[in-house]
Design a protein around this motif. Structure first.
Motif, PDB file in Angstrom:
ATOM      1  N   ARG A  20      -4.177  -5.419  16.354  1.00  0.00           N
ATOM      2  CA  ARG A  20      -5.114  -5.677  17.452  1.00  0.00           C
ATOM      3  C   ARG A  20      -5.979  -6.910  17.181  1.00  0.00           C
ATOM      4  N   GLU A  21      -6.120  -7.254  15.907  1.00  0.00           N
ATOM      5  CA  GLU A  21      -6.906  -8.429  15.541  1.00  0.00           C
ATOM      6  C   GLU A  21      -6.084  -9.717  15.595  1.00  0.00           C
ATOM      7  N   GLY A  22      -4.806  -9.587  15.940  1.00  0.00           N
ATOM      8  CA  GLY A  22      -3.971 -10.770  16.075  1.00  0.00           C
ATOM      9  C   GLY A  22      -3.152 -11.127  14.857  1.00  0.00           C
ATOM     10  N   GLU A  29       0.860  -1.195   0.000  1.00  0.00           N
ATOM     11  CA  GLU A  29       0.000   0.000   0.000  1.00  0.00           C
ATOM     12  C   GLU A  29       0.889   1.236   0.000  1.00  0.00           C
ATOM     13  N   ASP A  30       0.673   2.147  -0.965  1.00  0.00           N
ATOM     14  CA  ASP A  30       1.544   3.318  -1.072  1.00  0.00           C
ATOM     15  C   ASP A  30       1.091   4.484  -0.201  1.00  0.00           C
ATOM     16  N   ASP A  31      -0.100   4.417   0.364  1.00  0.00           N
ATOM     17  CA  ASP A  31      -0.574   5.460   1.271  1.00  0.00           C
ATOM     18  C   ASP A  31      -0.075   5.124   2.680  1.00  0.00           C
ATOM     19  N   ASP A  32       0.958   5.843   3.115  1.00  0.00           N
ATOM     20  CA  ASP A  32       1.603   5.496   4.383  1.00  0.00           C
ATOM     21  C   ASP A  32       0.666   5.642   5.582  1.00  0.00           C
ATOM     22  N   SER A  33      -0.181   6.658   5.564  1.00  0.00           N
ATOM     23  CA  SER A  33      -1.088   6.853   6.698  1.00  0.00           C
ATOM     24  C   SER A  33      -2.115   5.728   6.768  1.00  0.00           C
ATOM     25  N   LEU A  34      -2.633   5.319   5.617  1.00  0.00           N
ATOM     26  CA  LEU A  34      -3.572   4.195   5.595  1.00  0.00           C
ATOM     27  C   LEU A  34      -2.871   2.916   6.029  1.00  0.00           C
ATOM     28  N   ALA A  35      -1.650   2.720   5.544  1.00  0.00           N
ATOM     29  CA  ALA A  35      -0.900   1.520   5.903  1.00  0.00           C
ATOM     30  C   ALA A  35      -0.642   1.454   7.408  1.00  0.00           C
ATOM     31  N   ALA A  36      -0.280   2.594   7.991  1.00  0.00           N
ATOM     32  CA  ALA A  36      -0.026   2.619   9.437  1.00  0.00           C
ATOM     33  C   ALA A  36      -1.286   2.276  10.216  1.00  0.00           C
ATOM     34  N   GLY A  37      -2.425   2.823   9.748  1.00  0.00           N
ATOM     35  CA  GLY A  37      -3.686   2.521  10.409  1.00  0.00           C
ATOM     36  C   GLY A  37      -4.053   1.059  10.291  1.00  0.00           C
ATOM     37  N   LEU A  38      -3.819   0.479   9.113  1.00  0.00           N
ATOM     38  CA  LEU A  38      -4.121  -0.936   8.916  1.00  0.00           C
ATOM     39  C   LEU A  38      -3.215  -1.811   9.772  1.00  0.00           C
ATOM     40  N   GLN A  39      -1.937  -1.476   9.835  1.00  0.00           N
ATOM     41  CA  GLN A  39      -1.021  -2.251  10.669  1.00  0.00           C
ATOM     42  C   GLN A  39      -1.473  -2.252  12.121  1.00  0.00           C
ATOM     43  N   GLN A  40      -1.860  -1.086  12.610  1.00  0.00           N
ATOM     44  CA  GLN A  40      -2.285  -0.973  14.002  1.00  0.00           C
ATOM     45  C   GLN A  40      -3.585  -1.739  14.238  1.00  0.00           C
ATOM     46  N   MET A  63      -1.668 -14.887  20.163  1.00  0.00           N
ATOM     47  CA  MET A  63      -1.198 -15.099  18.797  1.00  0.00           C
ATOM     48  C   MET A  63      -0.354 -16.360  18.688  1.00  0.00           C
ATOM     49  N   LEU A  64       0.483 -16.612  19.688  1.00  0.00           N
ATOM     50  CA  LEU A  64       1.330 -17.798  19.674  1.00  0.00           C
ATOM     51  C   LEU A  64       0.484 -19.065  19.781  1.00  0.00           C
ATOM     52  N   LEU A  65      -0.476 -19.058  20.705  1.00  0.00           N
ATOM     53  CA  LEU A  65      -1.339 -20.229  20.859  1.00  0.00           C
ATOM     54  C   LEU A  65      -2.154 -20.457  19.590  1.00  0.00           C
ATOM     55  N   LYS A  66      -2.674 -19.391  18.992  1.00  0.00           N
ATOM     56  CA  LYS A  66      -3.442 -19.516  17.755  1.00  0.00           C
ATOM     57  C   LYS A  66      -2.597 -20.127  16.646  1.00  0.00           C
ATOM     58  N   THR A  67      -1.361 -19.667  16.516  1.00  0.00           N
ATOM     59  CA  THR A  67      -0.473 -20.203  15.485  1.00  0.00           C
ATOM     60  C   THR A  67      -0.233 -21.688  15.687  1.00  0.00           C
ATOM     61  N   LEU A  68       0.027 -22.085  16.926  1.00  0.00           N
ATOM     62  CA  LEU A  68       0.292 -23.492  17.211  1.00  0.00           C
ATOM     63  C   LEU A  68      -0.947 -24.359  16.977  1.00  0.00           C
ATOM     64  N   MET A  69      -2.120 -23.862  17.403  1.00  0.00           N
ATOM     65  CA  MET A  69      -3.335 -24.658  17.257  1.00  0.00           C
ATOM     66  C   MET A  69      -3.784 -24.736  15.797  1.00  0.00           C
ATOM     67  N   GLU A  70      -3.561 -23.684  15.034  1.00  0.00           N
ATOM     68  CA  GLU A  70      -3.890 -23.716  13.604  1.00  0.00           C
ATOM     69  C   GLU A  70      -3.019 -24.717  12.859  1.00  0.00           C
ATOM     70  N   SER A  71      -1.836 -24.972  13.382  1.00  0.00           N
ATOM     71  CA  SER A  71      -0.897 -25.906  12.737  1.00  0.00           C
ATOM     72  C   SER A  71      -0.750 -27.179  13.569  1.00  0.00           C
ATOM     73  N   ALA A  72      -1.827 -27.559  14.249  1.00  0.00           N
ATOM     74  CA  ALA A  72      -1.774 -28.735  15.133  1.00  0.00           C
ATOM     75  C   ALA A  72      -1.247 -29.955  14.379  1.00  0.00           C
ATOM     76  N   GLY A  73      -0.330 -30.667  15.033  1.00  0.00           N
ATOM     77  CA  GLY A  73       0.283 -31.842  14.426  1.00  0.00           C
ATOM     78  C   GLY A  73       1.567 -31.545  13.669  1.00  0.00           C
TER      79      GLY A  73
END
Length: 219
Positions: A22-24, A7-18, A156-166
């Motif tokens: 928060r959504e993990g 995304e070339d709009d830095d302000s939009l990109a910063a908002g999306l990153q933030q 986030m760590l638990l979600k990553t591990l459980m999504e890749s269970a096994g």
């Protein structure tokens, strides 16, 4: 999930990153097509959020080159181009989804969670392993039916591990899903998160594979 935001709009990109943080999600950002191609060549992200109106090249050309190189990351096209022809062109060149600007952040997050479920083969927003239930839509964890509070990175760590269970996930793979580029990471940060998680979860849910990384059983 590791997301590359183009995304070339830095302000939009910063908002999306933030907001997506928060959504993990872990979001890394580049502002041009050439930087996007270089980033994907260095390390394929799980999901690419791609704006079409880039300063150096058309986003559709970036998409074509990504697919021509065999990159299978999920791609969500995010753009102000709302004509049906533009949407069809993006999908024909390999996009998995299309969200026109302006958009609602909750809708974007929901679409990204749908990608997560597809990538992890989870059938719904709830992942259950033994007595542990993780709800990716509500950002909630319960053990034996009782809610368990977790800081963002532990979740986030638990979600990553459980999504890749096994599967065994390496330290490097886990850190890539917890931290974005440029974040300072202490040498024992991952081990500290694992230690805190184990205190809140059933014994032996998270297993250490010595010299490689960590895993949780699929059952």
């Amino acid at each position: 999930m590791h997301i590359l935001l183009v995304e070339d709009d830095d302000s939009l990109a910063a908002g999306l990153q933030q907001a997506l943080g928060r959504e993990g999600f872990v979001v890394n950002h580049v502002a041009s097509g050439r930087l996007a191609l270089a980033a994907v060549a260095a390390e394929q992200p799980d999901i690419i959020v791609l704006d079409l109106g880039l300063p150096d090249m058309d986003g559709l050309d970036v998409l074509s080159q990504i697919r021509d190189k065999g990159v299978r990351s999920a791609v969500l096209v995010l753009t102000a181009r709302g004509e049906i022809g533009d949407r069809i062109a993006g999908l024909d060149r390999g996009a998995d989804d299309y969200l026109p600007k302006p958009f609602d952040m909750q809708e974007l997050a929901a679409r990204l969670r749908a990608f997560e479920r597809r990538l992890s083969t989870a059938a719904s927003s709830k992942i259950c392993i033994g007595d542990v239930e993780l709800d990716t839509a509500a950002h909630a964890v319960a053990v034996a039916g009782q809610p368990v509070e977790m800081p963002r990175r532990e979740y986030m760590l638990l979600k990553t591990l459980m999504e890749s269970a096994g599967k065994v996930l390496t330290r490097e793979a886990l850190e890539a899903r917890l931290y974005s580029w440029g974040e300072e990471v202490s040498s024992n940060a991952l081990e500290v998160h694992i230690h805190h998680l184990r205190k809140k979860l059933p014994d032996k849910l998270i297993k250490t594979v010595r010299g490689i990384g960590y895993t949780v059983s699929a059952t």
